[in-house]
Design a protein around this motif. Structure first.
Motif, PDB file in Angstrom:
ATOM      1  N   LEU A  64      30.838  41.483 -14.130  1.00 40.52           N
ATOM      2  CA  LEU A  64      30.094  40.546 -13.284  1.00 40.52           C
ATOM      3  C   LEU A  64      29.550  39.399 -14.123  1.00 40.52           C
ATOM      4  CD1 LEU A  64      27.922  42.464 -10.686  1.00 40.52           C
ATOM      5  CD2 LEU A  64      29.501  40.562 -10.272  1.00 40.52           C
ATOM      6  N   PHE A 238      38.657  37.532   7.249  1.00 45.46           N
ATOM      7  CA  PHE A 238      37.807  37.868   6.098  1.00 45.46           C
ATOM      8  C   PHE A 238      36.568  38.624   6.577  1.00 45.46           C
ATOM      9  CE2 PHE A 238      34.256  37.101   3.275  1.00 45.46           C
ATOM     10  CZ  PHE A 238      34.768  37.080   1.991  1.00 45.46           C
ATOM     11  N   GLU A 242      35.989  42.554   5.659  1.00 44.61           N
ATOM     12  CA  GLU A 242      34.941  43.016   4.744  1.00 44.61           C
ATOM     13  C   GLU A 242      33.869  43.835   5.458  1.00 44.61           C
ATOM     14  OE1 GLU A 242      35.399  43.184   1.812  1.00 44.61           O
ATOM     15  OE2 GLU A 242      36.132  41.379   0.833  1.00 44.61           O
ATOM     16  N   HIS A 246      36.188  47.360   5.801  1.00 43.08           N
ATOM     17  CA  HIS A 246      35.833  47.790   4.445  1.00 43.08           C
ATOM     18  C   HIS A 246      34.449  48.455   4.412  1.00 43.08           C
ATOM     19  CE1 HIS A 246      35.453  46.517  -0.084  1.00 43.08           C
ATOM     20  NE2 HIS A 246      35.590  47.809   0.070  1.00 43.08           N
ATOM     21  N   LEU A 247      33.406  47.657   4.615  1.00 38.15           N
ATOM     22  CA  LEU A 247      32.056  48.233   4.470  1.00 38.15           C
ATOM     23  C   LEU A 247      31.798  49.374   5.445  1.00 38.15           C
ATOM     24  CD1 LEU A 247      29.503  45.397   3.777  1.00 38.15           C
ATOM     25  CD2 LEU A 247      29.589  47.635   2.694  1.00 38.15           C
ATOM     26  N   HIS A 251      33.144  52.431   3.224  1.00 40.97           N
ATOM     27  CA  HIS A 251      31.928  52.678   2.425  1.00 40.97           C
ATOM     28  C   HIS A 251      30.823  53.410   3.190  1.00 40.97           C
ATOM     29  CE1 HIS A 251      32.492  50.365  -1.405  1.00 40.97           C
ATOM     30  NE2 HIS A 251      33.510  49.888  -0.708  1.00 40.97           N
ATOM     31  N   ILE A 285      27.493  52.868  -5.518  1.00 43.37           N
ATOM     32  CA  ILE A 285      28.104  51.567  -5.178  1.00 43.37           C
ATOM     33  C   ILE A 285      27.507  51.045  -3.866  1.00 43.37           C
ATOM     34  CG2 ILE A 285      30.204  52.432  -3.996  1.00 43.37           C
ATOM     35  CD1 ILE A 285      29.948  49.326  -6.249  1.00 43.37           C
ATOM     36  N   ALA A 289      25.501  47.654  -3.069  1.00 47.51           N
ATOM     37  CA  ALA A 289      25.886  46.712  -2.006  1.00 47.51           C
ATOM     38  C   ALA A 289      24.661  46.321  -1.172  1.00 47.51           C
ATOM     39  CB  ALA A 289      26.963  47.327  -1.109  1.00 47.51           C
ATOM     40  N   LYS A 292      22.556  43.867  -3.454  1.00 46.00           N
ATOM     41  CA  LYS A 292      23.113  42.646  -4.044  1.00 46.00           C
ATOM     42  C   LYS A 292      24.105  41.911  -3.145  1.00 46.00           C
ATOM     43  CE  LYS A 292      21.458  42.500  -8.328  1.00 46.00           C
ATOM     44  NZ  LYS A 292      21.334  43.828  -8.840  1.00 46.00           N
ATOM     45  N   LEU A 293      24.699  42.622  -2.201  1.00 45.99           N
ATOM     46  CA  LEU A 293      25.811  42.035  -1.461  1.00 45.99           C
ATOM     47  C   LEU A 293      25.407  41.638  -0.045  1.00 45.99           C
ATOM     48  CD1 LEU A 293      28.938  41.576  -1.675  1.00 45.99           C
ATOM     49  CD2 LEU A 293      29.194  43.772  -0.540  1.00 45.99           C
ATOM     50  N   PHE A 300      26.528  37.684   0.618  1.00 44.74           N
ATOM     51  CA  PHE A 300      26.833  37.200   1.974  1.00 44.74           C
ATOM     52  C   PHE A 300      25.940  36.023   2.341  1.00 44.74           C
ATOM     53  CE2 PHE A 300      30.079  39.184   4.604  1.00 44.74           C
ATOM     54  CZ  PHE A 300      30.559  40.141   3.717  1.00 44.74           C
ATOM     55  N   GLN A 475      33.649  33.439  -4.463  1.00 46.79           N
ATOM     56  CA  GLN A 475      34.619  34.299  -3.761  1.00 46.79           C
ATOM     57  C   GLN A 475      35.651  34.871  -4.732  1.00 46.79           C
ATOM     58  OE1 GLN A 475      36.552  32.833  -0.183  1.00 46.79           O
ATOM     59  NE2 GLN A 475      38.446  33.927  -0.660  1.00 46.79           N
ATOM     60  N   ILE A 478      34.012  37.563  -7.077  1.00 43.86           N
ATOM     61  CA  ILE A 478      33.701  38.839  -6.421  1.00 43.86           C
ATOM     62  C   ILE A 478      34.992  39.569  -6.029  1.00 43.86           C
ATOM     63  CG2 ILE A 478      32.529  39.923  -4.462  1.00 43.86           C
ATOM     64  CD1 ILE A 478      30.603  38.831  -6.529  1.00 43.86           C
ATOM     65  N   ALA A 479      35.973  38.806  -5.566  1.00 40.13           N
ATOM     66  CA  ALA A 479      37.245  39.434  -5.178  1.00 40.13           C
ATOM     67  C   ALA A 479      37.889  40.118  -6.383  1.00 40.13           C
ATOM     68  CB  ALA A 479      38.193  38.389  -4.593  1.00 40.13           C
ATOM     69  N   LEU A 482      35.764  43.292  -7.387  1.00 42.46           N
ATOM     70  CA  LEU A 482      35.900  44.451  -6.506  1.00 42.46           C
ATOM     71  C   LEU A 482      37.342  44.946  -6.387  1.00 42.46           C
ATOM     72  CD1 LEU A 482      33.517  43.373  -3.587  1.00 42.46           C
ATOM     73  CD2 LEU A 482      32.982  44.862  -5.526  1.00 42.46           C
TER      74      LEU A 482
HETATM   75  C1  LIG Z   1      35.228  37.908  -1.786  1.00 46.06           C
HETATM   76  C2  LIG Z   1      34.506  39.118  -1.504  1.00 46.06           C
HETATM   77  C3  LIG Z   1      33.193  38.838  -0.900  1.00 46.06           C
HETATM   78  C4  LIG Z   1      32.476  39.765  -0.415  1.00 46.06           C
HETATM   79  C5  LIG Z   1      32.848  41.215  -0.490  1.00 46.06           C
HETATM   80  C6  LIG Z   1      32.468  41.822   0.787  1.00 46.06           C
HETATM   81  C7  LIG Z   1      32.413  43.081   1.054  1.00 46.06           C
HETATM   82  C8  LIG Z   1      32.705  44.142   0.068  1.00 46.06           C
HETATM   83  C9  LIG Z   1      32.347  45.428   0.674  1.00 46.06           C
HETATM   84  C10 LIG Z   1      31.947  46.420  -0.032  1.00 46.06           C
HETATM   85  C11 LIG Z   1      31.761  46.346  -1.484  1.00 46.06           C
HETATM   86  C12 LIG Z   1      30.793  47.364  -1.891  1.00 46.06           C
HETATM   87  C13 LIG Z   1      30.030  47.263  -2.902  1.00 46.06           C
HETATM   88  C14 LIG Z   1      29.943  46.117  -3.801  1.00 46.06           C
HETATM   89  C15 LIG Z   1      28.627  46.184  -4.456  1.00 46.06           C
HETATM   90  C16 LIG Z   1      28.110  45.227  -5.137  1.00 46.06           C
HETATM   91  C17 LIG Z   1      28.829  43.978  -5.391  1.00 46.06           C
HETATM   92  C18 LIG Z   1      27.840  42.888  -5.600  1.00 46.06           C
HETATM   93  C19 LIG Z   1      28.012  42.338  -6.945  1.00 46.06           C
HETATM   94  C20 LIG Z   1      26.695  42.186  -7.618  1.00 46.06           C
HETATM   95  O1  LIG Z   1      26.165  43.209  -8.115  1.00 46.06           O
HETATM   96  O2  LIG Z   1      26.210  41.022  -7.702  1.00 46.06           O
END
Ligand SMILES: CC/C=C\C/C=C\C/C=C\C/C=C\C/C=C\CCCC(=O)O
Ligand SMILES: [Fe+2]
Length: 548
Positions: A64, A238, A242, A246-247, A251, A285, A289, A292-293, A300, A475, A478-479, A482
């Motif tokens: 990160l 998208f 997500e 995904h979430l 998750h 994880i 999320a 931070k996410l 977001f 984007q 993070i992509a 993850l």
């Molecule tokens: C381009 C991707 C943008 C957003 C991703 C969206 C959804 C992902 C869904 C689940 C991911 C799960 C956990 C991720 C956890 C933390 C990531 C945040 C990064 C951080 O610590 O700043």
């Protein structure tokens, strides 16, 4: 000691263990209307047993930090140059990226590439075969020809739709004082005899009484108009990918399985032993999320057009319509009319994995449950089931989830769903981020101008709509963070810990690993003959649990 004295001791031990675990793993409502989560304000509150090990933590936080450095450099670099044509996205398209991501950059404008993504891209969960023309599709009288074509494709059984109505009415984000925008598209597609899926029409918003009917965008429109309509669809995809696929559907439901397992099943219970390898790192994880996410001020809120609260409403709406069938590929794919389509590679591989996992679960369950009656009279497994459906998923019995198991078959089906969701499904949904989200115009994280309402579209409008440099850079970072290969990953069925004793389980596990190897070889051989390989469900790439 006599046999029942020993049993009594075991039982007492199990009860004490559960009593302690119920204080360590408590349910919390993070937001009303979402599945319950583990009570933890940050990952530091989690029991040590479920925390990231040092190597994983360093890697997670290190990449990160490296990603943030890249962003700073990219922004500096683009300060000095222009940002007014699509090719300008090339200026930030450097750093770590996959071969398929480069292919996306080359081919993203092509209609068959756009259609392909609904079958085998990052979100293969939305497409359905049409059984009638959608009621929201209003076809203006001058497009009679289109109406006839759609009806013919429908009759031939090769009409498909992707409907993003769930996004209708969601508030768009405001980022640094600038309002972002959302659409809720409907895409109609046809399948060609060679298996290609081609878009026929795009409606960006549902009709609304009192307003003129929304326009239908067509492949025959001016190329920038059609491109912008497709970009709107990709942005909507998208969001649903997500948040819903995904979430929520990997998750958050996996977290419910994890917390219920810790609270209801003692360590010597066979279902505990069967599931525990597939729950590793999921609580941490997800806690990350939530901080931070999808948190206030998280990723977001910073760069996604559903951020600022709309993303929580999407999650709420998706939770309210989450069904048991939709988590089980044999049912889900049948419901969506996607069985028996040779070019539907996700569907094919998901069904193969479901069968393989199901055989493994059945083999193990049958070692411990000699008949249905033994399942019915196991209070622990019954309490576990009820805790998942009624408590963790907040009353999901209305949507087909079981509150008890009457037979071995019901238990096996449910446990297969749990393992499939934590392994294959998450891999299928997670890994594609690396390939499909790095070239930002293919899947813009936000849209800065409203959807077009006429067919007059200029390049200035397209560039003013797509993410700005900062949003696009974040984007990409993070992509990559993850979606990239996890250095400490454990492949499906290859955990080192031995929870079961005795030869019965060993044989079942060996058979599981052999079945996975066979599928691995089949997928590798198939991919060699393909223009675009599909490898997200290749067993060697499937993680044994949700860890990222
Ligand atoms: C381009 C991707 C943008 C957003 C991703 C969206 C959804 C992902 C869904 C689940 C991911 C799960 C956990 C991720 C956890 C933390 C990531 C945040 C990064 C951080 O610590 O700043
Ligand atoms: Fe993930």
């Amino acid at each position: 000691m006599m046999r029942n004295e020993v049993q009594g001791l075991f039982q007492k031990h199990g009860e004490e263990e559960l009593e302690e675990r119920r204080t360590l793993y408590r349910w919390a409502t993070w937001k009303e209307g979402l599945p319950l989560s583990v009570a933890a304000a940050s990952e530091k509150d989690l029991p040590l047993d479920v925390r990231f090990h040092e190597g994983k933590k360093i890697d997670f936080e290190g990449t990160l930090a490296a990603g943030m450095m890249d962003i700073a450099l990219k922004r500096l670099y683009t300060l000095l140059s222009s940002w007014n044509s699509l090719e300008d996205f090339d200026q930030i398209f450097w750093g770590s990226k996959s071969a398929l991501a480069k292919r996306v950059r080359q081919s993203w404008k092509e209609d068959d590439f756009f259609g392909y993504q609904f079958l085998n891209g990052v979100n293969p969960t939305l497409l359905r075969r049409s059984t009638s023309l959608p009621t929201r599709l209003v076809i203006p009288p001058e497009l009679e020809g289109l109406q006839a074509q759609l009806e013919r494709k429908l009759q031939e059984g090769c009409l498909f739709e992707a409907d993003f109505s769930l996004l209708d009415g969601i508030q768009a984000n405001v980022i640094q004082g600038e309002r972002q925008h959302l659409a809720a598209p409907l895409v109609m597609l046809k399948m060609e005899p060679d298996g290609k899926l081609l878009p026929m029409a795009i409606q960006l918003q549902p009709p609304c009484s009192g307003s003129p009917d929304p326009p239908l965008f067509l492949p025959s429109d001016p190329s920038l108009t059609w491109l912008l309509a497709k970009a709107w669809v990709r942005n909507s995809d998208f969001q649903l990918h997500e948040l819903q696929a995904h979430l929520l559907k990997t998750h958050l439901v996996a977290e419910v399985f994890a917390v219920a397992t810790m609270r209801c099943l003692p360590g010597m219970h066979p279902i505990f032993k069967l599931l525990i390898p597939h729950l590793r790192y999921t609580l941490e994880i997800n806690t990350r999320a939530r901080t931070k996410l999808i948190s206030d001020g998280g990723i977001f809120d910073q760069v996604v057009n559903t951020g600022g609260g709309g993303h929580l409403d999407v999650l709420r709406k998706a939770t309210a319509c989450l069904t048991y069938r939709s988590l089980c590929p044999p049912d889900d794919l049948a419901d969506r009319g996607l069985l028996g389509i040779p070019s539907a590679l996700y569907a094919h591989d998901a069904l193969r994995l479901w069968d393989i996992i199901s055989r493994y679960v059945q083999g193990t369950v049958h070692l411990y449950y000699s008949e249905d009656e033994v399942v019915q009279s196991d209070p622990e497994v019954q309490a576990w089931c009820q805790e998942i459906t009624e408590i963790g998923l907040c009353g999901a019995q209305e949507r087909g989830f079981p509150v008890s198991f009457q037979s071995r078959a019901e238990l096996c089906h449910f446990v297969t769903m749990c393992i499939f969701t934590c392994t294959a499904q998450h891999s299928g949904i997670n890994q594609g981020q690396l390939d499909w989200y790095a070239w930002v115009p293919n899947a813009p994280c936000t849209m800065r101008k409203p959807p077009p309402t006429t067919k007059d579209v200029t390049l200035e409008m397209v560039m003013a709509t797509l993410p700005n440099v900062h949003q696009a850079c974040l984007q990409m970072t993070i992509a990559w963070h993850l979606g990239r290969f996890q250095p400490d990953m454990v492949p499906l069925g290859h955990h080192k810990e031995e929870y079961f004793s005795g030869p019965g389980y060993k044989a079942v596990l060996k058979r599981f690993q052999e079945d996975l190897n066979t599928l691995e070889r089949e997928i590798v051989a198939r991919n060699e003959g393909l223009d675009l390989p599909y490898y997200y469900l290749q067993p060697s790439r499937i993680e044994n649990s949700i860890t990222i």
